[in-house]
Write an enzyme that holds these catalytic residues in place. Structure first.
Site, short mmCIF file in Angstrom:
data_model
loop_
_atom_site.label_atom_id
_atom_site.label_comp_id
_atom_site.label_asym_id
_atom_site.label_seq_id
_atom_site.Cartn_x
_atom_site.Cartn_y
_atom_site.Cartn_z
N ARG A 76 -24.78 -14.09 18.13
CA ARG A 76 -26.01 -14.12 17.33
C ARG A 76 -27.12 -14.92 18.00
O ARG A 76 -28.30 -14.57 17.86
CB ARG A 76 -25.71 -14.68 15.94
N GLY A 107 -23.47 -6.12 5.86
CA GLY A 107 -24.06 -5.59 4.62
C GLY A 107 -25.41 -4.94 4.86
O GLY A 107 -25.73 -3.91 4.28
N GLY A 162 -18.61 -5.60 10.03
CA GLY A 162 -17.78 -6.63 10.64
C GLY A 162 -16.48 -6.14 11.26
O GLY A 162 -16.21 -6.41 12.43
N LYS A 209 -11.38 0.29 1.09
CA LYS A 209 -11.70 0.90 -0.21
C LYS A 209 -12.78 1.95 -0.14
O LYS A 209 -13.80 1.75 0.53
CB LYS A 209 -12.19 -0.20 -1.16
P1 AMP Z 1 -13.29 -2.97 4.69
O1 AMP Z 1 -13.57 -4.44 4.52
O2 AMP Z 1 -13.28 -2.20 3.44
O3 AMP Z 1 -14.13 -2.35 5.78
O4 AMP Z 1 -11.78 -2.88 5.21
C1 AMP Z 1 -11.34 -3.45 6.39
C2 AMP Z 1 -9.91 -3.80 6.23
O5 AMP Z 1 -9.18 -2.64 5.86
C3 AMP Z 1 -9.25 -4.34 7.48
O6 AMP Z 1 -8.95 -5.69 7.29
C4 AMP Z 1 -8.00 -3.49 7.63
O7 AMP Z 1 -6.86 -4.25 7.92
C5 AMP Z 1 -7.86 -2.85 6.26
N1 AMP Z 1 -7.11 -1.59 6.29
C6 AMP Z 1 -7.34 -0.52 7.05
N2 AMP Z 1 -6.41 0.41 6.83
C7 AMP Z 1 -5.56 -0.06 5.90
C8 AMP Z 1 -4.40 0.43 5.26
N3 AMP Z 1 -3.92 1.62 5.55
N4 AMP Z 1 -3.80 -0.34 4.36
C9 AMP Z 1 -4.27 -1.58 4.07
N5 AMP Z 1 -5.37 -2.11 4.64
C10 AMP Z 1 -6.01 -1.35 5.55
#
Ligand code: AMP
Length: 470
Positions: free
Chosen positions: A87, A449, A426, A270
């Site tokens: 940064r 974000g 991130g 999610k």
């Molecule tokens: P997000 O913050 O929604 O972008 O999600 C990122 C996180 O999703 C990372 O820490 C990954 O470890 C997790 N992730 C990716 N695939 C899976 C999965 N199949 N099951 C559980 N966590 C996951």
């Protein structure tokens, strides 16, 4: 859009110069392109206005004091040493241009979440030496960002002053402290805080002759230093910095100046947190890969058996809607067909490859399977615009990083063949860094974000404030 555009003219004196110039351009355009007539839209007119707004390249900082909002929210270790200075390096082009012109620099940033209270753990005094080393010049420190009048007034051309963490004052974020939203007095407290936020922003503005916004990571927040402060400078004395310009250009490349085919890869845990982006992208992409934990919500929605995999049970209908929308719009939706399942959430778990709609009880899908990886590759190969946000598996564990690695490699390959690839958010950045492939993609965004909101099509407050939008 049009309404926002018109509000720019609510303060005629401030914008009289722009108005005169833009009117000229407007009529000039019609004179030159009479046949296009009414098809010349507000959008075009607005574009012309943006062209005549102040930019950092046009501005000569000689003899001026510039207050620059940067994002120096760098990670520190136990000893207060910086573990990743990306940064700081990101802000250097802007800071160096100001000094090279003969300007004086007042740098301001937040660090961490001190929640409106002084907290030594988040003091920017810890990074003074690193900033000085990066700039190649001494850096003075103002231990109270709202009481730096004297230090700012004494600054000479070429000198640098770093202000203490802006978030030591609740006014920076502008949220009332010590009162819950449910409290009947909350609305009054909020009003009072907004008023003192203006005073705080005015104080910061009083230190300088011009304002530069270069903190993309916080541009989606309407904070005192990222947006409110801009009200205290006229249009000729506020501008975006180089980093912001680069980020905005990168987002424009994937949202406006699209070279086809366009493949977007959305992963992570999610679907609920990415739905706005998925919907916005649906009108733009040719291929949409949805992977990571969110893929199991789709598998279950289709009647699949997903064992203990991550799922959002209240989003099953939404998943089906997304699938129907993709079909209606002719988007090639890639959801995968197999996965690497594990018997526990750990790197040393037992694993097996299985159909993603037939995962045995007690097992969970933690990565994309081999056939799915081939589908990823096929959708990325030959793409000319690529956006990646969110990993395809639990990449933090080496045994479940394979799917994400295949994506990173396919993106690098397509980039070599001329694609524009933007990686942001991130986790995907951490992912590409883990694979040591950061230099094989076109652009890695510094915003989490902020990038996601920009891709959703939202106007970021930090940009709107400079452009005079409300
Ligand atoms: P997000 O913050 O929604 O972008 O999600 C990122 C996180 O999703 C990372 O820490 C990954 O470890 C997790 N992730 C990716 N695939 C899976 C999965 N199949 N099951 C559980 N966590 C996951």
């Amino acid at each position: 859009m049009q309404r926002r555009f018109l509000t720019t003219f609510k303060t005629p004196i401030k914008y009289v110069k722009i108005y005169t110039l833009s009117s000229f351009l407007f009529f000039f355009y019609f004179a030159v392109h009479p046949l296009e007539g009414m098809s010349v839209t507000t959008e075009h007119f607005k574009q012309k206005i943006l062209e005549i707004m102040m930019t950092i390249d046009k501005f000569n900082f000689a003899g001026k004091k510039a207050i620059v909002r940067v994002d120096f929210n760098v990670p520190l270790n136990e000893e207060g040493k910086i573990t990743d200075d990306t940064r700081i390096r990101g802000a250097l082009p802007t800071l160096k241009k100001i000094l090279a012109d003969g300007g004086a620099l007042i740098i301001m940033s937040h660090m961490g979440k001190p929640k409106g209270k002084v907290n030594a753990k988040y003091s920017l005094s810890q990074i003074v030496d690193a900033v000085a080393a990066a700039l190649g010049t001494p850096v003075q420190f103002a231990p109270d960002c709202a009481k730096a009048q004297e230090a700012a007034a004494a600054l000479k051309p070429g000198e640098v002053l770093l202000l203490e963490n802006l978030r030591f004052y609740p006014e920076e974020e502008g949220k009332p402290v010590g009162i819950e939203k449910e409290d009947p007095a909350y609305e009054d407290a909020k009003k009072a805080m907004k008023a003192s936020q203006k005073e705080f922003a005015k104080t910061l503005a009083s230190y300088a002759d011009c304002y530069v916004m270069d903190a993309f990571g916080t541009a989606h927040r309407k904070h005192a230093s990222t947006a409110v402060i801009a009200d205290y400078f006229d249009a000729d004395h506020k501008m975006l910095g180089y980093l912001m310009e680069k980020e905005v250009q990168a987002v424009d490349n994937v949202l406006k100046d699209i070279k086809r085919p366009f493949t977007a890869i959305m992963g992570g845990s999610k679907v609920s947190t990415k739905i706005g982006i998925i919907e916005n992208l649906m009108d733009k992409v040719d291929n949409l890969i949805l992977c990571g934990g969110m893929a199991f919500t789709f598998a279950k929605a289709q009647g699949g058996k997903i064992g203990n995999s991550l799922v959002e049970d209240d989003k099953l209908d939404l998943a089906l809607e997304i699938m129907a929308k993709a079909k209606a719009k002719g988007v090639n939706l890639v959801l995968g067909c197999d996965c690497v399942a594990a018997d526990k959430f750990a790197n040393d778990a037992n694993t097996q490859v299985c159909d993603d709609k037939n995962i045995p009880d007690g097992w969970m899908g933690l990565d994309a399977g081999p056939k799915t990886r081939e589908e990823f590759k096929a959708a990325i190969k030959g793409a000319k615009t690529i956006l990646w946000n969110g990993p395809a598996g639990v990449f933090e564990m080496d045994n479940f990083a394979g799917g994400s690695k295949v994506i990173a490699e396919a993106i690098a390959e397509a980039t070599k063949e001329g694609a524009f690839s933007l990686i942001g958010g991130g986790d995907s950045v951490a992912c590409i860094n883990k694979f040591g492939m950061a230099d094989q993609v076109s652009y890695i965004s510094t915003g989490g974000g902020a990038l996601l909101e920009a891709i959703e099509g939202k106007i970021l407050p930090g940009i709107a404030a400079i452009r005079g939008d409300k």
